[in-house]
Design an enzyme around this catalytic site. Structure first.
Site, PDB file in Angstrom:
ATOM      1  CG  HIS A 211      22.877  26.498  -0.188  1.00  0.00           C
ATOM      2  ND1 HIS A 211      22.106  26.197  -1.279  1.00  0.00           N
ATOM      3  CD2 HIS A 211      22.933  25.364   0.548  1.00  0.00           C
ATOM      4  CE1 HIS A 211      21.710  24.944  -1.221  1.00  0.00           C
ATOM      5  NE2 HIS A 211      22.192  24.409  -0.122  1.00  0.00           N
TER       6      HIS A 211
HETATM    7  C1  UD1 Z   1      22.369  22.702   5.087  1.00  0.00           C
HETATM    8  C2  UD1 Z   1      22.653  21.295   4.593  1.00  0.00           C
HETATM    9  C3  UD1 Z   1      22.620  21.278   3.071  1.00  0.00           C
HETATM   10  C4  UD1 Z   1      21.326  21.879   2.531  1.00  0.00           C
HETATM   11  C5  UD1 Z   1      21.077  23.243   3.149  1.00  0.00           C
HETATM   12  C6  UD1 Z   1      19.725  23.748   2.739  1.00  0.00           C
HETATM   13  C7  UD1 Z   1      24.161  20.002   6.054  1.00  0.00           C
HETATM   14  C8  UD1 Z   1      25.534  19.486   6.232  1.00  0.00           C
HETATM   15  N1  UD1 Z   1      23.973  20.843   5.019  1.00  0.00           N
HETATM   16  O1  UD1 Z   1      23.422  23.533   4.631  1.00  0.00           O
HETATM   17  O2  UD1 Z   1      22.713  19.939   2.617  1.00  0.00           O
HETATM   18  O3  UD1 Z   1      21.437  21.995   1.144  1.00  0.00           O
HETATM   19  O4  UD1 Z   1      21.122  23.147   4.588  1.00  0.00           O
HETATM   20  O5  UD1 Z   1      19.614  25.115   2.857  1.00  0.00           O
HETATM   21  O6  UD1 Z   1      23.281  19.673   6.813  1.00  0.00           O
HETATM   22  N2  UD1 Z   1      22.704  30.130   9.164  1.00  0.00           N
HETATM   23  C9  UD1 Z   1      22.039  31.222   9.662  1.00  0.00           C
HETATM   24  N3  UD1 Z   1      20.711  31.076   9.935  1.00  0.00           N
HETATM   25  C10 UD1 Z   1      20.024  29.931   9.754  1.00  0.00           C
HETATM   26  C11 UD1 Z   1      20.718  28.826   9.260  1.00  0.00           C
HETATM   27  C12 UD1 Z   1      22.060  28.934   8.967  1.00  0.00           C
HETATM   28  O7  UD1 Z   1      22.613  32.288   9.838  1.00  0.00           O
HETATM   29  O8  UD1 Z   1      18.804  29.886  10.028  1.00  0.00           O
HETATM   30  C13 UD1 Z   1      24.141  30.286   8.800  1.00  0.00           C
HETATM   31  C14 UD1 Z   1      25.106  29.989   9.944  1.00  0.00           C
HETATM   32  O9  UD1 Z   1      26.177  30.853   9.822  1.00  0.00           O
HETATM   33  C15 UD1 Z   1      25.563  28.568   9.618  1.00  0.00           C
HETATM   34  C16 UD1 Z   1      25.537  28.558   8.086  1.00  0.00           C
HETATM   35  O10 UD1 Z   1      24.430  29.378   7.722  1.00  0.00           O
HETATM   36  O11 UD1 Z   1      26.822  28.280  10.138  1.00  0.00           O
HETATM   37  C17 UD1 Z   1      25.366  27.173   7.492  1.00  0.00           C
HETATM   38  O12 UD1 Z   1      24.213  26.529   8.035  1.00  0.00           O
HETATM   39  P1  UD1 Z   1      24.158  24.924   8.127  1.00  0.00           P
HETATM   40  O13 UD1 Z   1      22.801  24.502   8.528  1.00  0.00           O
HETATM   41  O14 UD1 Z   1      25.310  24.423   8.897  1.00  0.00           O
HETATM   42  O15 UD1 Z   1      24.426  24.476   6.638  1.00  0.00           O
HETATM   43  P2  UD1 Z   1      23.714  24.940   5.300  1.00  0.00           P
HETATM   44  O16 UD1 Z   1      24.729  25.573   4.414  1.00  0.00           O
HETATM   45  O17 UD1 Z   1      22.480  25.684   5.594  1.00  0.00           O
HETATM   46  N1  UDP Z   2      13.776  28.036  -1.344  1.00  0.00           N
HETATM   47  C1  UDP Z   2      12.926  29.005  -0.817  1.00  0.00           C
HETATM   48  N2  UDP Z   2      13.410  30.264  -0.655  1.00  0.00           N
HETATM   49  C2  UDP Z   2      14.672  30.629  -0.995  1.00  0.00           C
HETATM   50  C3  UDP Z   2      15.530  29.629  -1.539  1.00  0.00           C
HETATM   51  C4  UDP Z   2      15.049  28.345  -1.670  1.00  0.00           C
HETATM   52  O1  UDP Z   2      11.768  28.715  -0.528  1.00  0.00           O
HETATM   53  O2  UDP Z   2      15.039  31.802  -0.813  1.00  0.00           O
HETATM   54  C5  UDP Z   2      13.267  26.669  -1.498  1.00  0.00           C
HETATM   55  C6  UDP Z   2      13.375  26.119  -2.891  1.00  0.00           C
HETATM   56  O3  UDP Z   2      12.257  26.509  -3.664  1.00  0.00           O
HETATM   57  C7  UDP Z   2      13.458  24.623  -2.660  1.00  0.00           C
HETATM   58  C8  UDP Z   2      14.223  24.526  -1.359  1.00  0.00           C
HETATM   59  O4  UDP Z   2      14.090  25.799  -0.716  1.00  0.00           O
HETATM   60  O5  UDP Z   2      12.174  24.062  -2.480  1.00  0.00           O
HETATM   61  C9  UDP Z   2      15.659  24.216  -1.620  1.00  0.00           C
HETATM   62  O6  UDP Z   2      16.396  24.413  -0.473  1.00  0.00           O
HETATM   63  P1  UDP Z   2      17.946  24.733  -0.487  1.00  0.00           P
HETATM   64  O7  UDP Z   2      18.340  25.307  -1.790  1.00  0.00           O
HETATM   65  O8  UDP Z   2      18.204  25.514   0.736  1.00  0.00           O
HETATM   66  O9  UDP Z   2      18.583  23.293  -0.244  1.00  0.00           O
HETATM   67  P2  UDP Z   2      18.910  22.024  -1.161  1.00  0.00           P
HETATM   68  O10 UDP Z   2      17.697  21.660  -1.926  1.00  0.00           O
HETATM   69  O11 UDP Z   2      20.077  22.381  -2.023  1.00  0.00           O
HETATM   70  O12 UDP Z   2      19.322  21.006  -0.159  1.00  0.00           O
END
Ligand code: UD1
Ligand code: UDP
Length: 358
Positions: A211
């Site tokens: 992601h």
């Molecule tokens: C964010 C964090 C990242 C973390 C990740 C965990 C920032 C800058 N990044 O990244 O550090 O590792 O969360 O998962 O804060 N979207 C949906 N539904 C949701 C959430 C997101 O459709 O419930 C989609 C939207 O298109 C959105 C994209 O995912 O634009 C990215 O979501 P965003 O929260 O901006 O960043 P993450 O990649 O989730």
């Molecule tokens: N995780 C989860 N379901 C998923 C993917 C991740 O419960 O489908 C959990 C995972 O076990 C870990 C956390 O989400 O505890 C990690 O989140 P993510 O990978 O979104 O973000 P990051 O740690 O890279 O910021």
């Protein structure tokens, strides 16, 4: 002590699950959900299945550009802080929700506790690196998960209020792992919500998640990663983050992958189950690298750097380019040395230490 805690993204719900349970024995906690993540399987499922207290406020900011999303959070959090007047603001990790919380509190002189302080990738192009450096700079309590994090802060001249308490995600793994015994494998496999394709549900598999912006900003990187997963010797279970979903969908339409089971994101217990039982994990997630380490599943991380450098010792984790040959080579040929494995992430009592220090 009255504490306002900010969460917003999936890994922060997991961290809050470990910490809120403990700090509420001593402190008055008000939980604010920024709404950065909002899909049911990115948010609600964790509150429900991990028994996280219901947020007192939800700002429902949703998805937007960095500036617009952070600005909406800033305005909402400031209002709550002025109204609640807490003794402390607590933030987790390195997301936009983390930075917004810290900045809103700092401007009105509310002390900040940063859980997961001191982590560095030394790659300032990452939004997470910007968020964590800025948050550390304005925090009063810097709760580090590792000795490496303490050293990183010292190298930046930050030594006051710094404590190595261990990793709160390790608390979560050790606490919730016990729950796995209550369920049969069929329970977890039957809950997989397959996105597309007709892949038979495998019992021997690799597990993958992707992601990070650095991998999703170019469809060719995802193409290479999927090419690698398609070329592996066993099936791959791939719960797809919403950021990655449109890319994966368009590549699936072109390539009809047969070795990859694309699924909706799963709950935390399911993730622990699939991680414990996978042959290896292929990911760019910060949290999953550590979970794989703690659960003794070798990991291949598709990134140029990791903040969790301890996982690299003994090849429990190995870094890899978004290149199909490199991924296949490292997944097939990396041997893990378990002989000197250490508890770098603590013993599951990070939350108790945080609560006591506060
Ligand atoms: C964010 C964090 C990242 C973390 C990740 C965990 C920032 C800058 N990044 O990244 O550090 O590792 O969360 O998962 O804060 N979207 C949906 N539904 C949701 C959430 C997101 O459709 O419930 C989609 C939207 O298109 C959105 C994209 O995912 O634009 C990215 O979501 P965003 O929260 O901006 O960043 P993450 O990649 O989730
Ligand atoms: N995780 C989860 N379901 C998923 C993917 C991740 O419960 O489908 C959990 C995972 O076990 C870990 C956390 O989400 O505890 C990690 O989140 P993510 O990978 O979104 O973000 P990051 O740690 O890279 O910021």
């Amino acid at each position: 002590m009255k504490i306002v805690t900010i969460v917003g993204a999936r890994p922060q719900f997991i961290k809050a699950a470990a910490v809120s349970r403990i700090i509420r024995n001593k402190h008055n906690e008000i939980l604010v959900h920024t709404g950065q993540h909002y899909d049911k399987n990115m948010s609600d499922i964790f509150f429900k299945e991990m028994h996280i207290p219901k947020p007192d406020f939800n700002l429902e900011v949703g998805s937007d550009s960095h500036a617009r999303q952070t600005a909406a959070m800033l305005a909402g959090i400031e209002e709550i802080l002025i109204d609640q007047n807490p003794d402390l603001l607590m933030v987790y990790g390195d997301t936009n929700s983390t930075l917004a919380g810290a900045l809103a509190a700092s401007k009105i002189n509310i002390p900040i506790a940063h859980v997961e302080a001191g982590l560095r990738s030394f790659n300032m192009r990452m939004p997470e690196e910007q968020n964590r450096i800025l948050t550390d700079r304005i925090s009063s309590y810097l709760f580090c998960p590792t000795d490496t994090a303490v050293v990183n802060l010292r190298n930046e001249g930050i030594t006051k209020g710094v404590y190595n308490v261990g990793d709160v995600m390790c608390d979560a793994v050790l606490f919730y792992k016990k729950e796995l015994e209550k369920y049969s494998p069929d329970y977890f496999f039957s809950r997989l919500d397959v996105l597309f394709g007709q892949v038979e549900i495998p019992r021997k598999y690799y597990m993958a998640t992707i992601h990070r912006a650095e991998n999703t900003d170019d469809i060719n990187k995802i193409r290479e990663i999927l090419k690698a997963l398609e070329g592996l010797d066993e099936k791959v279970i791939f719960p797809v983050h919403p950021r990655t979903k449109p890319l994966v969908k368009s590549l699936y339409d072109e390539n009809n992958y047969e070795n990859i089971l694309f699924a909706e994101p799963v709950g935390y217990l399911d993730m622990l189950y699939f991680t414990v039982n996978a042959i290896k994990v292929i990911t760019d997630s910060g949290g999953i690298q550590k979970e794989a380490y703690i659960l003794n599943t070798p990991c291949v991380t598709i990134r140029d750097q990791t903040e969790w450098v301890e996982t690299l010792i003994g090849n429990h984790n190995i870094l890899c380019k978004p290149d199909s040959q490199d991924i296949i080579h490292k997944v097939k040929n990396t041997k893990t040395d378990y002989s000197n494995k250490k508890n770098y992430y603590g013993n599951g009592d990070a939350a108790s230490k945080i609560s006591a220090l506060l």
